[in-house]
Design an enzyme around this catalytic site. Structure first.
Site, PDB file in Angstrom:
ATOM      1  N   VAL A  85      43.279  37.224  42.008  1.00 43.76           N
ATOM      2  CA  VAL A  85      43.314  37.018  43.292  1.00 43.76           C
ATOM      3  C   VAL A  85      42.497  35.565  43.766  1.00 43.76           C
ATOM      4  O   VAL A  85      41.455  35.906  43.413  1.00 43.76           O
ATOM      5  CB  VAL A  85      42.651  37.714  44.025  1.00 43.76           C
ATOM      6  N   ALA A 129      38.105  32.851  44.378  1.00 40.30           N
ATOM      7  CA  ALA A 129      39.152  33.764  43.187  1.00 40.30           C
ATOM      8  C   ALA A 129      37.396  34.969  42.573  1.00 40.30           C
ATOM      9  O   ALA A 129      36.810  34.538  43.038  1.00 40.30           O
ATOM     10  CB  ALA A 129      40.123  32.963  42.082  1.00 40.30           C
ATOM     11  N   LYS A 130      38.856  35.763  41.972  1.00 39.92           N
ATOM     12  CA  LYS A 130      38.018  36.561  41.252  1.00 39.92           C
ATOM     13  C   LYS A 130      39.449  37.599  40.940  1.00 39.92           C
ATOM     14  O   LYS A 130      40.357  37.181  41.117  1.00 39.92           O
ATOM     15  CB  LYS A 130      37.765  37.905  42.249  1.00 39.92           C
ATOM     16  N   GLY A 131      38.992  37.858  39.200  1.00 41.13           N
ATOM     17  CA  GLY A 131      39.462  38.620  38.688  1.00 41.13           C
ATOM     18  C   GLY A 131      38.795  39.674  38.250  1.00 41.13           C
ATOM     19  O   GLY A 131      37.843  39.955  38.793  1.00 41.13           O
ATOM     20  N   ASP A 170      31.297  37.761  35.845  1.00 40.42           N
ATOM     21  CA  ASP A 170      30.821  38.496  36.565  1.00 40.42           C
ATOM     22  C   ASP A 170      30.699  39.378  35.665  1.00 40.42           C
ATOM     23  O   ASP A 170      30.537  40.036  34.585  1.00 40.42           O
ATOM     24  CB  ASP A 170      31.743  38.773  37.450  1.00 40.42           C
TER      25      ASP A 170
END
Ligand code: NAD
Length: 443
Positions: A85, A129-131, A170
């Site tokens: 995202v 962003a992050k995944g 993360d």
């Protein structure tokens, strides 16, 4: 009260990648993305700002969900769901990749949204962003993990890019995973040389930066020092501290605060809390943790329950485990005068309102744990410039960035007579809105 199982790391098992199963109350089942938007709204209400700009900043704008196959060691093929995202207003977007069983789109959207404000508070030229991949890394072999990572990277090959979207570690991922991403991306791009700057948090040998592993915890400690001195007019010497979570962020925060003269009386992980009213010998706890993979069983302390760490009498509480652990139910029992959010989104809105009403200072995640992405920014810049920063240079710059961020957030909060989280949002929304406004709206 019914309990809902979610994410608590099973102390670091295979490849130091933690799977997470834990318990929160059903009452506290909050949508993390909506929660973050409410925090945004609270700040926006204090600002004199064009609503047409706010409407553009309030939502993530790129959401990708993929289902992809991975061959398991026993020959079976399993489908996994992955996400990326972006909350994109400038490039590159930046944010980690989380491997955990509970990962879903709302969580990834919330974390991407937070990353924009965190990067902006820290003064970095990124948006968020992050995944993530819904999986339990502690139950995958190293080969399965590598195949999953390489396939996920292939699915994201048109999303990841050194100038467009740069991932990082993360929860549940680490430098080794980042190395596989870098190698896969470089291979797929047909590069004869590696594209080191497509991902940060890599091993040093692959273009990683000195100090990245300690960066978040060091940043937490520095911000704690600044905030305590400012709000209580005193040094950290002898102040009592409890730290929830003893992974990357919690253990380094505890170590740093101990070295700065704090009395760290309690630390915890998924297996329990250890408590010594006279202060824990943190180097000895670190040595115990390195050997046993948990703080539980450490000798020179009382053993308490997992959640008790939040309620011991201390000056400073550092939640550094997971989201939504400071909740409506336990907020009245939290005695700390200051909460410094090492974790992302550890405090629910209800808990926050309660704590603020009794005068607790909450230093928000988007300020307190920004040290990690700040040093990721240094790594990205170092790789683009083909340089190798010395560790001292990294830590000096980190201190400069964290100090500047604290001053700006504190000033924004004081100017608007509000709490630090809202001050941080006001600061960041103002900067991002100004950037977006100057670029205009296409077409
Ligand atoms: P980690 O997996 O290294 O450590 C998590 C720790 O929390 C482990 O010790 C685990 O046992 C403990 N834990 C889990 N559930 C618990 C519970 N219910 N009670 C007590 N302890 C519990 O993860 P990390 O990288 O240290 O990340 C922790 C938090 O910090 C996450 O919210 C993450 O998103 C955030 N964060 C991490 C970084 C980074 O650079 N690693 C940067 C910014 C924010």
């Amino acid at each position: 009260m019914r309990n809902l199982y979610i994410h608590v790391p099973l102390a670091l098992k295979k490849h130091d990648l933690a799977g997470r199963v834990g318990v929160i109350s059903m009452d506290e089942k909050v949508n993390p993305y909506k929660n973050a938007q409410k925090q945004f709204d609270k700040a926006a209400a204090l600002m004199d700002i064009d609503k047409n700009l706010l409407v553009r900043l309030r939502k993530t704008n790129f959401e990708l969900e993929v289902n992809f196959p991975v061959r398991m060691d026993n020959g079976d093929v399993r489908m996994f769901t992955g996400y990326r995202v972006q909350h994109r207003f400038r490039s590159p977007t930046k944010g980690g990749i989380r491997y955990a069983p509970f990962v879903d789109l709302d969580e990834i959207k919330a974390l991407a949204f937070l990353m924009t404000w965190k990067c902006t508070v820290a003064g970095l030229p990124f948006s968020g962003a992050k995944g993530g991949v819904a999986c339990d890394p502690s139950k995958l072999s190293k080969g399965e993990l590598e195949r999953l990572t390489r396939r996920y990277t292939e699915e994201m090959r048109h999303v990841f890019h050194p100038k467009l979207d740069v991932p990082a570690p993360d929860m549940g991922t680490n430098g080794e995973v980042m190395g596989w991403i870098m190698d896969t991306y470089s291979f797929l791009e047909g590069q004869r040389q590696e594209v080191a700057e497509v991902v940060t948090g890599k091993p040093i040998e692959l273009g990683g930066i000195e100090g990245r592993i300690e960066a978040t915890g060091r940043g937490v400690a520095r911000i704690t020092e600044l905030a305590w001195t400012h709000y209580y007019g005193d040094t950290l010497s002898g102040k009592t501290v409890a730290v929830q979570g003893f992974g990357n962020v919690g253990s380094i925060s505890a170590k740093q605060l101990h070295e700065m003269g704090c009395k760290v009386v309690a630390v915890s992980d998924v297996n329990g809390t250890i408590y010594n009213v006279n202060g824990l010998d943190i180097p000895a706890v670190l040595a115990h943790g390195a050997k046993e993979r948990t703080v539980a069983g450490y000798g020179n302390a009382d053993a308490l329950g997992v959640k008790d760490v939040l309620e011991v009498p201390v000056d400073i509480l550092v939640p550094a485990a997971l989201e939504n652990l400071l909740i409506k139910e336990n907020a009245p029992r939290i005695k700390a005068r200051m909460v410094v959010e090492g974790a992302n989104a550890p405090t629910t809105l209800d808990a926050e309102n309660h704590l603020l009403s009794k005068g607790t200072i909450i230093v928000p995640d988007i300020l307190a744990n920004a040290g990690g992405v700040t040093v990721s920014y240094f790594e990205w810049a170092q790789d683009i410039q083909a340089q190798a920063w010395e560790e001292k240079h990294v830590y000096d710059e980190l201190n400069t960035y964290m100090t500047r961020a604290f001053e700006r957030v504190k000033n924004a909060a004081e100017k608007h007579k509000t709490d630090l989280r809202t001050g941080a949002y006001v600061l960041a929304i103002d900067k991002v809105a100004s950037y977006v406004n100057k670029r205009g709206l296409f077409p």
